[in-house]
Write an enzyme that holds these catalytic residues in place. Structure first.
Site, mmCIF file in Angstrom:
data_model
loop_
_atom_site.group_PDB
_atom_site.id
_atom_site.type_symbol
_atom_site.label_atom_id
_atom_site.label_comp_id
_atom_site.label_asym_id
_atom_site.label_seq_id
_atom_site.Cartn_x
_atom_site.Cartn_y
_atom_site.Cartn_z
ATOM 1 C CG HIS A 362 -1.976 1.056 1.162
ATOM 2 N ND1 HIS A 362 -3.111 0.924 0.384
ATOM 3 C CD2 HIS A 362 -2.073 2.259 1.758
ATOM 4 C CE1 HIS A 362 -3.860 2.000 0.517
ATOM 5 N NE2 HIS A 362 -3.254 2.822 1.343
ATOM 6 C CB ALA A 363 1.050 4.083 -2.373
ATOM 7 C CG HIS A 392 -1.612 11.458 -3.354
ATOM 8 N ND1 HIS A 392 -2.712 12.249 -3.110
ATOM 9 C CD2 HIS A 392 -1.362 10.819 -2.181
ATOM 10 C CE1 HIS A 392 -3.110 12.086 -1.865
ATOM 11 N NE2 HIS A 392 -2.308 11.220 -1.277
ATOM 12 C CD GLU A 393 1.414 8.118 -1.255
ATOM 13 O OE1 GLU A 393 1.885 8.630 -0.230
ATOM 14 O OE2 GLU A 393 0.275 7.613 -1.299
ATOM 15 C CG HIS A 396 1.536 12.734 1.526
ATOM 16 N ND1 HIS A 396 0.583 13.554 2.065
ATOM 17 C CD2 HIS A 396 0.854 11.690 0.988
ATOM 18 C CE1 HIS A 396 -0.623 13.038 1.876
ATOM 19 N NE2 HIS A 396 -0.479 11.918 1.213
ATOM 20 C CG HIS A 520 -11.680 4.796 8.230
ATOM 21 N ND1 HIS A 520 -11.900 4.003 7.124
ATOM 22 C CD2 HIS A 520 -10.587 5.551 7.944
ATOM 23 C CE1 HIS A 520 -10.979 4.265 6.205
ATOM 24 N NE2 HIS A 520 -10.178 5.195 6.674
ATOM 25 C CE1 TYR A 530 -8.416 9.645 4.797
ATOM 26 C CE2 TYR A 530 -10.021 9.080 6.486
ATOM 27 C CZ TYR A 530 -8.763 8.951 5.949
ATOM 28 O OH TYR A 530 -7.832 8.133 6.545
#
Length: 622
Positions: A362-363, A392-393, A396, A520, A530
């Site tokens: 999982h990224a 996207h990553e 971060h 969650h 989110y």
């Protein structure tokens, strides 16, 4: 997504963010710190005591967070019994320290302090998701319940048939079938089957709420609902009200999308499965929780809605390998004035799945030390999804790195939606214009097929909004006591029907606990972030496009290579959490509040299409 392995939000700046130099001295153990503070318990504390406590607490958390980051990285990239044991020990040590320091921070509540000191003390208290009471037995019970709930979810399966014909499905397998199958009876069976995992969770969840509410009260909050809603630099009730204000701005677009999707599903399945009016059965939307609908694009789209290009094909034909894909993502950020990634990033990241061991694919984006040891962890495939995910990553990572000089508690996004929103905003700039600029495409296609692209985007990004809102609305009601345990499931479906316009495919009762079938809830991950990120990403994108001088349609804008947009973005990211989030929002957008109108701007062509399609249909679901 970022790897969030820590209890305090700012500590996520490590195993998903950051720290200070590794050779900085550490003076005492965590037990000694608490003891030192406790020695003054009989006397009055002062403002200087508060500052000294904060300096010591942040240094201690910072050191422990780095230890946990490395343990978590090891457990994710070398999965075995030993690495998981090491991670569990580090997590326990960090959690114990975080709980102790959060409770100690509450001792300074009555002091008249400067704004900076008060902000950091508040962040220290609010970083706990489920605050444990001081009673050691209750603390232990709370930890045990959390572990049991996550274990029950993680081990969940659905089995059908008997004997040799028995077939068991994991959630991953069921998710794939929910996405691909168009058999309504199979989809209903899987939908119901997965929800068999959650009824045993209900008494545990009820007890968890009782204990965590007691912990929140010891920290000075009426209940856990107030504590969770207090983390946004505004009155907790005002924050909840603003969530509804933003939702009401995008609700007409959602209702138009809902109307069109329901009509297409009705055409596909008939009146007996999908009534032409009212709510949509939740099992038919391509996702176990009906939270994103992109998997049914084939059912919803017009026959001539073909994408103007195939990004996966472009990536494959370019000849790039996995590391080259990351290099392309890095160039996006350096084109905006960010410093290139450090050499250690290329040496220590996981780009592909190793052949000799199990890893978590999982990224995620990591900052190991709060400084420059930033990494991504992926098992990159040469696909459009992974090309976008890389951008996207890295969003971060560049965020993590640029706020590295902030104090530990400020090494985080301005609020918990900012980090995800920044990565998503960057991904919105992966447009035909950008693909042409980086030589993946010869000519930028015209706008004739943009509706298909916008429809695909909306089925995920717009369809998600009401779900993103109602999950924590349910929890806030549960935490505050507005919803009692005997009404947990009833309240869940009331909110789903009100906000999403979806309904369960079979009758539900209080013998069920459908909230527990969403990770969650048993995983105790706040969800409002989110919803915020889905709004903020479009707000950021619009502001950056304005700064770049873009005048065309918002969905075609890319900020690649634009100095003015890059400067705005860098200035905002460098603030971390050092100021209330409205200050960070203003620095980038000129606005001090959330503004979902950017979503309307982005999807304006699709809204016009939907209004035309919906003529003569009875929209809504009341």
């Amino acid at each position: 997504m970022r790897k969030i392995a820590l209890v305090i939000a700012a500590a996520a700046a490590f195993a998903g963010c950051d720290k200070k130099p590794a050779d900085e001295p550490v003076s005492q153990s965590s037990v000694e710190v608490v003891a030192a503070v406790d020695e003054t318990a009989g006397g009055e504390v002062t403002a200087e005591d508060a500052k000294a406590f904060l300096q010591d607490a942040q240094g201690r958390l910072e050191k422990m967070a780095e230890e946990l980051s490395h343990a978590s990285w090891l457990a994710s990239t070398y999965i075995n019994t030993d690495s998981q044991y090491v991670e569990a020990l580090a997590s326990e040590r960090f959690t114990t320290m975080a709980v102790e320091l959060a409770n100690e921070a509450a001792r300074f509540d009555g002091l008249d302090l400067d704004a900076e000191t008060r902000r950091q003390l508040t962040m220290l208290k609010q970083g706990l998701v489920l605050p444990a009471p001081k009673d050691p037995q209750l603390t232990a019970e709370l930890a045990q319940i959390g572990s049991k709930l996550q274990g029950m979810y993680g081990a969940g399966k659905y089995c059908s048939g008997e004997g040799d014909s028995e077939k068991c499905y994991t959630l991953t397998e069921m998710g794939r079938l929910m996405a691909e199958s168009r058999d309504p009876e199979l989809l209903k069976e899987l939908w119901v089957g997965w929800r068999e995992v959650s009824p045993p969770m209900k008494p545990l969840y009820q007890r968890q709420v009782e204990i965590a509410n007691a912990g929140a009260q010891e920290l000075g909050y009426d209940n856990l609902s107030e504590m969770w809603r207090s983390k946004y630099d505004m009155d907790p009730d005002a924050f909840a009200a603003d969530m509804d204000v933003q939702w009401n701005k995008v609700k007409p677009l959602y209702e138009a999308l809902h109307c069109h999707v329901r009509a297409r599903l009705n055409e596909r399945y008939g009146d007996e499965v999908v009534p032409p009016n009212g709510k949509i059965p939740a099992h038919l939307l391509g996702n176990m929780w009906a939270q994103e609908w992109g998997n049914i694009y084939d059912v919803v789209k017009d026959e001539d809605m073909e994408a103007p290009y195939d990004l996966t094909e472009l990536v494959v034909e370019s000849g790039m390998d996995e590391k080259d894909m990351v290099k392309v993502g890095e160039r996006f950020f350096t084109s905006l004035g960010f410093k290139p990634l450090p050499e250690t990033f290329w040496q220590r990241s996981q780009f592909t799945q190793p052949r000799d061991r199990d890893v978590v694919c999982h990224a995620s984006a990591w900052n190991m030390d709060g400084q420059d040891d930033i990494r991504i962890k992926m098992c990159i495939q040469k696909t459009a999804d992974d090309f976008i995910t890389i951008h996207h990553e890295l969003g971060h990572n560049f965020y993590q790195r640029i706020y590295k000089d902030q104090p530990f508690l400020y090494k985080e996004g301005a609020n918990d939606g900012f980090h995800e929103a920044v990565g998503d905003a960057i991904a919105l700039s992966i447009t035909p214009k950008y693909l042409q600029q980086i030589d993946l495409m010869d000519d930028e296609p015209d706008e004739s097929k943009d509706i298909g692209f916008l429809m695909r985007q909306a089925l995920d990004k717009i369809a998600f909004l009401p779900f993103g809102l109602m999950v924590d609305k349910w929890r806030w009601k549960v935490f505050s006591g507005e919803v009692e345990p005997e009404d947990y499931n009833k309240a869940w479906w009331q909110l789903r029907e009100e906000y999403q316009g979806v309904e369960a495919p079979v009758q539900r009762s209080e013998a069920d606990f459908d909230p527990g079938a969403k990770y969650h809830i048993p995983g105790n991950t706040p969800y409002a972030r989110y919803f915020l990120a889905r709004i903020q990403q479009f707000q950021f994108h619009r502001a950056l496009c304005d700064a770049a001088g873009e005048t065309g349609p918002l969905h075609r804008c890319s900020i690649y290579g634009n100095d003015a947009a890059g400067e705005k973005l860098r200035n905002m990211l460098a603030m971390g959490a050092s100021k209330p989030w409205p200050d960070a929002m203003e620095a980038l957008t000129g606005q001090r509040e959330l503004d979902a109108s950017a979503i309307i701007d982005y999807f304006q062509p699709l809204m016009a299409y939907l209004e035309e399609q919906n003529q003569g249909r009875q929209c809504g679901w009341e």
